[in-house]
Design a protein around this motif. Structure first.
Motif, PDB file in Angstrom:
ATOM      1  N   ASN A 181       0.806  -1.226   0.000  1.00 34.47           N
ATOM      2  CA  ASN A 181       0.000   0.000   0.000  1.00 34.47           C
ATOM      3  C   ASN A 181       0.836   1.271   0.000  1.00 34.47           C
ATOM      4  N   ASP A 182       2.170   1.149   0.073  1.00 32.12           N
ATOM      5  CA  ASP A 182       3.036   2.322   0.106  1.00 32.12           C
ATOM      6  C   ASP A 182       3.601   2.587  -1.276  1.00 32.12           C
ATOM      7  N   ALA A 183       3.304   3.761  -1.836  1.00 31.57           N
ATOM      8  CA  ALA A 183       3.824   4.149  -3.147  1.00 31.57           C
ATOM      9  C   ALA A 183       4.722   5.368  -2.976  1.00 31.57           C
ATOM     10  N   LEU A 184       5.949   5.275  -3.457  1.00 33.77           N
ATOM     11  CA  LEU A 184       6.846   6.421  -3.469  1.00 33.77           C
ATOM     12  C   LEU A 184       6.643   7.183  -4.770  1.00 33.77           C
ATOM     13  N   ILE A 185       6.429   8.491  -4.664  1.00 32.87           N
ATOM     14  CA  ILE A 185       6.251   9.341  -5.843  1.00 32.87           C
ATOM     15  C   ILE A 185       7.152  10.559  -5.692  1.00 32.87           C
ATOM     16  N   ALA A 186       7.368  11.280  -6.778  1.00 32.18           N
ATOM     17  CA  ALA A 186       8.316  12.396  -6.768  1.00 32.18           C
ATOM     18  C   ALA A 186       7.669  13.657  -6.221  1.00 32.18           C
ATOM     19  N   GLY A 187       8.384  14.289  -5.289  1.00 35.33           N
ATOM     20  CA  GLY A 187       7.961  15.605  -4.808  1.00 35.33           C
ATOM     21  C   GLY A 187       8.237  16.668  -5.860  1.00 35.33           C
ATOM     22  N   PRO A 188       7.795  17.902  -5.592  1.00 32.23           N
ATOM     23  CA  PRO A 188       7.928  18.957  -6.607  1.00 32.23           C
ATOM     24  C   PRO A 188       9.394  19.312  -6.861  1.00 32.23           C
ATOM     25  N   SER A 189       9.688  19.568  -8.125  1.00 38.46           N
ATOM     26  CA  SER A 189       8.901  19.346  -9.342  1.00 38.46           C
ATOM     27  C   SER A 189       9.729  18.498 -10.298  1.00 38.46           C
ATOM     28  N   GLY A 190      10.430  17.507  -9.711  1.00 36.46           N
ATOM     29  CA  GLY A 190      11.376  16.692 -10.441  1.00 36.46           C
ATOM     30  C   GLY A 190      12.531  16.419  -9.498  1.00 36.46           C
ATOM     31  N   PHE A 191      13.785  16.534 -10.007  1.00 36.25           N
ATOM     32  CA  PHE A 191      14.913  16.273  -9.111  1.00 36.25           C
ATOM     33  C   PHE A 191      15.088  17.392  -8.101  1.00 36.25           C
ATOM     34  N   GLY A 192      14.438  18.536  -8.323  1.00 36.53           N
ATOM     35  CA  GLY A 192      14.484  19.633  -7.366  1.00 36.53           C
ATOM     36  C   GLY A 192      13.189  20.406  -7.397  1.00 36.53           C
ATOM     37  N   TYR A 193      13.023  21.253  -6.392  1.00 37.55           N
ATOM     38  CA  TYR A 193      11.822  22.085  -6.254  1.00 37.55           C
ATOM     39  C   TYR A 193      11.988  23.325  -7.123  1.00 37.55           C
ATOM     40  N   THR A 194      11.079  23.484  -8.072  1.00 40.59           N
ATOM     41  CA  THR A 194      11.127  24.632  -8.961  1.00 40.59           C
ATOM     42  C   THR A 194       9.725  24.926  -9.451  1.00 40.59           C
ATOM     43  N   TYR A 195       9.547  26.127  -9.989  1.00 39.97           N
ATOM     44  CA  TYR A 195       8.291  26.500 -10.634  1.00 39.97           C
ATOM     45  C   TYR A 195       8.523  26.452 -12.147  1.00 39.97           C
ATOM     46  N   PRO A 196       8.215  25.349 -12.799  1.00 34.95           N
ATOM     47  CA  PRO A 196       8.539  25.229 -14.226  1.00 34.95           C
ATOM     48  C   PRO A 196       7.893  26.304 -15.090  1.00 34.95           C
ATOM     49  N   ASN A 197       6.731  26.811 -14.673  1.00 33.31           N
ATOM     50  CA  ASN A 197       6.090  27.864 -15.465  1.00 33.31           C
ATOM     51  C   ASN A 197       6.965  29.106 -15.576  1.00 33.31           C
ATOM     52  N   ALA A 198       7.896  29.293 -14.616  1.00 35.31           N
ATOM     53  CA  ALA A 198       8.727  30.500 -14.591  1.00 35.31           C
ATOM     54  C   ALA A 198       9.966  30.379 -15.471  1.00 35.31           C
ATOM     55  N   TRP A 199      10.195  29.203 -16.060  1.00 31.34           N
ATOM     56  CA  TRP A 199      11.380  29.014 -16.900  1.00 31.34           C
ATOM     57  C   TRP A 199      11.125  29.636 -18.272  1.00 31.34           C
ATOM     58  N   ALA A 200      11.855  30.670 -18.585  1.00 33.16           N
ATOM     59  CA  ALA A 200      11.633  31.374 -19.852  1.00 33.16           C
ATOM     60  C   ALA A 200      12.250  30.633 -21.032  1.00 33.16           C
ATOM     61  N   ASN A 201      13.298  29.861 -20.780  1.00 32.46           N
ATOM     62  CA  ASN A 201      14.016  29.189 -21.863  1.00 32.46           C
ATOM     63  C   ASN A 201      13.537  27.743 -21.961  1.00 32.46           C
ATOM     64  N   GLN A 202      12.868  27.416 -23.052  1.00 35.72           N
ATOM     65  CA  GLN A 202      12.292  26.083 -23.216  1.00 35.72           C
ATOM     66  C   GLN A 202      13.370  25.011 -23.287  1.00 35.72           C
ATOM     67  N   THR A 203      14.503  25.305 -23.900  1.00 39.31           N
ATOM     68  CA  THR A 203      15.589  24.330 -24.004  1.00 39.31           C
ATOM     69  C   THR A 203      16.084  23.939 -22.623  1.00 39.31           C
ATOM     70  N   TYR A 204      16.246  24.932 -21.746  1.00 37.76           N
ATOM     71  CA  TYR A 204      16.700  24.641 -20.385  1.00 37.76           C
ATOM     72  C   TYR A 204      15.636  23.834 -19.621  1.00 37.76           C
ATOM     73  N   LEU A 205      14.377  24.191 -19.838  1.00 45.29           N
ATOM     74  CA  LEU A 205      13.307  23.438 -19.183  1.00 45.29           C
ATOM     75  C   LEU A 205      13.311  21.985 -19.647  1.00 45.29           C
ATOM     76  N   ASN A 206      13.448  21.780 -20.943  1.00 49.74           N
ATOM     77  CA  ASN A 206      13.485  20.409 -21.461  1.00 49.74           C
ATOM     78  C   ASN A 206      14.657  19.627 -20.880  1.00 49.74           C
ATOM     79  N   LYS A 207      15.782  20.300 -20.696  1.00 48.26           N
ATOM     80  CA  LYS A 207      16.952  19.659 -20.095  1.00 48.26           C
ATOM     81  C   LYS A 207      16.652  19.238 -18.661  1.00 48.26           C
ATOM     82  N   PHE A 208      16.010  20.139 -17.911  1.00 46.05           N
ATOM     83  CA  PHE A 208      15.633  19.820 -16.528  1.00 46.05           C
ATOM     84  C   PHE A 208      14.670  18.638 -16.478  1.00 46.05           C
TER      85      PHE A 208
END
Length: 939
Positions: free
Chosen positions: A500-527
């Motif tokens: 019954n225990d499922a491990l899932i990822a906390g925000p927002s991937g390997f680190g806590y970030t606001y992806p909507n605030a990333w202006a550069n799409q290439t950098y976002l895709n890399k993240f």
């Protein structure tokens, strides 16, 4: 002797750095015992010593008001505290007394009482009297009256302190709150803080970092460990040998050969502590407060002063500007540590060990933001990490996000320099079998804050150790960065997890970030791609995405995760109650139904709100997230039990939740099985029809019979069994049951048709609703394949996409939808043994109706304890049609068919799936040997 850094210390530090630190000028840091491979976001430490020195840095003794050991003369528990309320609870009694603590150090201490009041303006009545009482002697050591107006705010906890002197260690001390019944009053906790200990905390924490850089040999027992995870819990659970250090000062003597000297910070300007930590890390030194300089420079220690920062700076900004101008260029730019100077220990050892720059800049202050940006502009967007915490969460995370930098919350982490050296082997448990999709309300419960490494180390452990864990399905958010920072802990979680225990990822991937605030799409895709790698290796199939605490997921962000995180089953967003959105025609996302429940009552209330109005005609998906700082495990169990009488509500793990959601939206249930996906309107040639939104559509009124789709000569599909899934819809499934479309898979090299099927009108379950039609085929090695759809001009047909998958279904033997007559769960499988079991079906189920018509292969993965004694039949495997109660295919397995003992081996059956079959995959146990079944895979 005092070095003035403005004249001589920089030269000295440079010489020491060149001699002792290979960090200089390297994009990634490496030191003896510390490694930082280019593919890692954080470094690895060497394996911990066989026996760790456990040093005691405890200064705080905290007791939850509603916790064990605390007594009450009035009031009642309420959420995360103890409440006394006018007209309800008896006045003029102790609402809190105890806990009769015997471990409070002798000498000067400060008691504290964290309390809330509902009104601080009505009058200035006496509300409570707090005191410290020695229960051994009966003496009150100190007391204080607190009136209404002494609270400066209402509705949030405020700390009241009381200085006292404890004359003797070992006496039973009480921290009491006497309530007069004049106002709503709630106590969160009481406790005691040892005065004057923080100076030593700085010294020994930086010593630990310096020593552990070479090999982890020191472990910290501090306030967070004491008050949350417990002194020896992680050490014992991870199998780490340890011994208590009687006198912390003995460690300076023990490790003297590794200490080059001391760096002194300025008490008058606290931020010099961060500069001193940075300098000490580069010069092989430890950080000293002014109060301990005399002791450290005298016998028996005789440590030289390498740098003395007293009087060198007048403002905070000067300190960090100097760090930037004189040190930053020689430090790794992949990592920067944000640490309040008020935190004397905790993460400071990690800063010392890794040699990262240590700063504390507030982006809401313009001058500090400008300097912060000068650091960020040098860091690698998409993979750079800000580790620690911020003066303000939202403002800080936003500022880092704008530069493509992720935050890894960790400021109060106590032992990352030890956990970072644990084994990097993580034995991920597979996602259990999902139940059949029905018209039910599926509810997924999630505990938030798992991105925070100090939470993972402390509070998480306290909740995880709940004695009834596993009673209900629950998603536990964790950080994918644990693969680098604390891999042994992540592996322990999988080892000790229940189904019954499922491990899932906390925000927002390997680190806590606001992806909507990333202006550069290439950098976002890399993240996103880097996060996918970490999440996939960590076994995390669901991710929580935060864009502030209330923000949704922008389309470009959703599309990036759909394209660059193909291992994910789904995403949750913080835009509460928003509908399901599918990005890239492959990744479902949903705003949480509730983002931050803070009590059992709010969980129940939010579920009731989310299920209101359900009419039972289609599944409904409800996701509820709770705050682990207020909600404990029992509250979650109680909330689930509150709905036990409602058979229409099914609580499931978050990964199962998204599998069901994917099935309901005609998406592949297991993304890892997907080989290729082709959009109908762009990836194929067309003889008839036209583009219609994201579909290719043909209608009777506008088009003739012909190939709606043909192509695309793909030679990258793996050889062997595959399944092509055509996602289609029809305008009307009523009337004459014509063949409306023929689906084909063709070998373009030979011209042979590998598989084909006619689809009739009545095979569509509904009008204008997408439905999957599967076509299994065997791909010869090296073939170039075409996927074709021939339109019969009998109805309006729209095709969205064609997906090629390697397998159709995978069922874990111990999973919930596979049945058992004999045996029991054993590790990662289901086992039957002669001493405990008779003959019978070890496995039956899962009544699979999703297998497409055509030829298939099923693999039963099994092992035996002894493969040589005789040639007896030890098991019978079969495919059983529950609809007609007939065996579709069967094989007897003898002992000697196993190639070796205690090694898993696949036994396969080939069968032909026909219309309306309801399949069970069974293993009959002959009671002749110990047999373990790992799982079943249908291809």
């Amino acid at each position: 002797m005092k070095w003035n850094k403005k004249f001589g210390a920089v030269l000295l530090a440079t010489v020491i750095m060149a001699a002792s630190s290979p960090f200089v000028g390297l994009p990634k840091a490496e030191a003896a015992g510390l490694s930082w491979p280019s593919e890692q976001i954080l470094p690895s430490f060497s394996a911990p010593a066989s026996t760790l020195d456990v040093m005691n840095l405890v200064t705080e003794y905290r007791y939850e008001a509603e916790g064990n050991g605390i007594g009450h003369g009035t009031g009642r528990p309420e959420s995360n505290g103890w409440l006394a309320q006018t007209s309800i609870d008896a006045p003029n009694k102790h609402m809190v007394y105890g806990p009769y603590a015997k471990d409070i150090p002798a000498g000067d201490n400060q008691a504290y009482y964290d309390m809330i009041i509902d009104n601080n303006t009505a009058n200035d009545d006496l509300i409570v009297t707090v005191d410290v009482r020695d229960n051994t002697t009966g003496q009150v050591l100190a007391s204080r009256d607190i009136t209404r107006k002494q609270w400066t705010k209402v509705g949030t906890y405020e700390r009241f302190t009381l200085n006292y002197n404890n004359p003797t260690t070992g006496h039973e001390l009480e921290f009491r709150v006497y309530w007069y019944g004049r106002a709503y009053t709630k106590v969160d906790a009481v406790g005691s803080i040892q005065q004057g200990k923080s100076d030593e905390t700085v010294l020994f924490t930086t010593l630990k970092g310096l020593v552990n850089k070479t090999q982890p040999r020191i472990y910290t027992y501090d306030d967070n460990v004491r008050n949350e995870d417990g002194k020896d819990k992680w050490l014992n659970d991870l199998g780490l040998g340890h011994t208590d250090v009687a006198d912390n000062w003995s460690l300076i003597t023990k490790y003297a050969s590794e200490i080059n000297g001391i760096v002194v910070y300025d008490d008058a300007l606290p931020d010099t502590l961060n500069l001193a930590t940075t300098i000490a890390a580069q010069s092989g030194a430890i950080v000293a407060p002014p109060s301990l300089v005399g002791k450290l420079t005298s016998a028996p220690y005789n440590l030289p002063i390498l740098d003395d920062l007293r009087g060198d700076f007048s403002t905070k900004l000067e300190v960090y500007q100097y760090l930037h101008d004189h040190y930053w260029s020689s430090l790794s730019h992949n990592l920067i540590i944000g640490l309040s100077p008020g935190i004397k220990g905790a993460l400071r050892d990690y800063a010392t060990a890794t040699g990262a720059a240590v700063i504390w800049l507030n982006p809401s202050v313009p001058a500090e933001k400008t300097l912060l940006q000068s650091f960020f502009s040098d860091m690698p967007a998409g993979s750079g990490v800000y580790m620690g915490w911020w003066p303000d969460e939202a403002i800080g995370v936003q500022a880092a996000s704008e530069y493509g930098i992720s935050t890894i919350a960790s400021d109060w982490s106590s032992n990352l320099t030890v956990f970072g050296g644990t084994s990097r082997t993580v034995n991920v448990k597979p996602v259990p079998n999902k139940p059949p999709l029905q018209n039910k309300i599926y509810v997924s419960l999630i505990l938030s804050d798992g991105d925070n490494l100090q939470y993972m180390e402390h509070r998480f452990k306290k909740i995880w150790d709940s004695p009834n864990r596993g009673a209900v399905p629950l998603g536990w958010t964790v950080s994918p960065a644990m693969l680098d920072a604390m891999p042994g802990v992540l592996n322990y979680l999988y080892d000790s997890a229940t189904p019954n225990d499922a491990l899932i990822a906390g925000p927002s991937g390997f680190g806590y970030t606001y992806p909507n605030a990333w202006a550069n799409q290439t950098y976002l895709n890399k993240f996103v791609a880097l996060s996918n790698d970490y999440m996939n290796r960590a076994g995390l199939k669901v991710a929580t995405i935060w864009n502030t605490i209330t923000g949704g997921i922008n389309p470009n962000v959703g599309e990036s995760f759909a394209q660059y995180a193909p291992s994910l089953l789904g995403l949750t967003g913080q835009n509460a109650g928003s509908p399901i959105t599918i990005y890239g025609n492959s990744l479902p996302t949903q705003g949480l139904s509730a983002t931050y429940c803070y009590s059992e009552a709010t969980i129940i209330s939010e579920i009731n709100h989310a299920i209101a109005g359900w009419d039972g005609t289609a599944p409904r998906f409800v996701s509820i997230q709770s705050n682990p700082w207020d909600v404990n495990y029992q509250m979650i169990v109680n909330a689930v039990n509150n709905f036990s009488s409602n058979s229409n509500i099914v609580f499931v793990r978050p990964d199962t939740y998204f599998q069901l959601m994917r099935e309901n939206n005609q998406l592949p249930i297991d993304p890892s099985a997907v080989v290729k996906q082709y959009e109908a309107e762009t990836a194929f040639s067309h003889e008839t029809g036209s583009a219609s939104g994201s579909d290719w559509s043909a209608s009777v009124s506008a088009d003739d019979a012909g190939y709606m789709l043909s192509g695309n000569a793909d030679n990258t599909i793996p050889a062997g069994s595959n399944t092509a899934t055509f996602k289609m819809k029809i305008d009307s499934n009523a009337g004459t049951n014509d063949n409306v479309v023929t689906l084909e898979v063709r070998d373009n090299a030979t011209g042979h048709t590998l598989a084909s099927v006619d689809v009739s009108r009545n095979q569509f379950k509904a009008n204008n609703a997408y439905q999957d039609f599967n076509l299994s085929f065997n791909n010869p090695s090296g073939s170039s394949l075409e996927f074709k759809a021939y339109y019969k001009d009998k109805a309006t047909i729209s095709i969205d996409k064609v997906t090629v998958s390697k397998r159709i279904g995978k069922y874990e033997a111990e999973g919930a939808v596979v049945g058992h007559e004999v045996g029991r769960a054993s590790g990662d499988g289901w086992q039957a043994t002669p001493s405990l079991d008779g003959t019978g079906y070890m496995l039956n189920g899962p009544n699979d109706t999703n297998v497409p018509m055509g030829k298939h292969t099923i693999a039963y993965r099994m092992k035996i304890d002894n493969n040589t004694t005789d040639k007896d039949v030890v098991a019978v495997i079969d495919v059983w049609d529950a609809a007609t109660k007939t065996v579709v295919k069967q094989a007897k397995i003898t002992r000697q068919q196993f190639a070796s003992a205690n090694q898993y081996q696949d036994f396969t059956l080939s069968f032909n799936k026909t219309l309306n079959q309801n399949l069970e995959y069974r293993v009959w146990y002959a009671d002749k040997a110990t047999i373990t079944v790992d799982g079943i895979t249908v291809n």
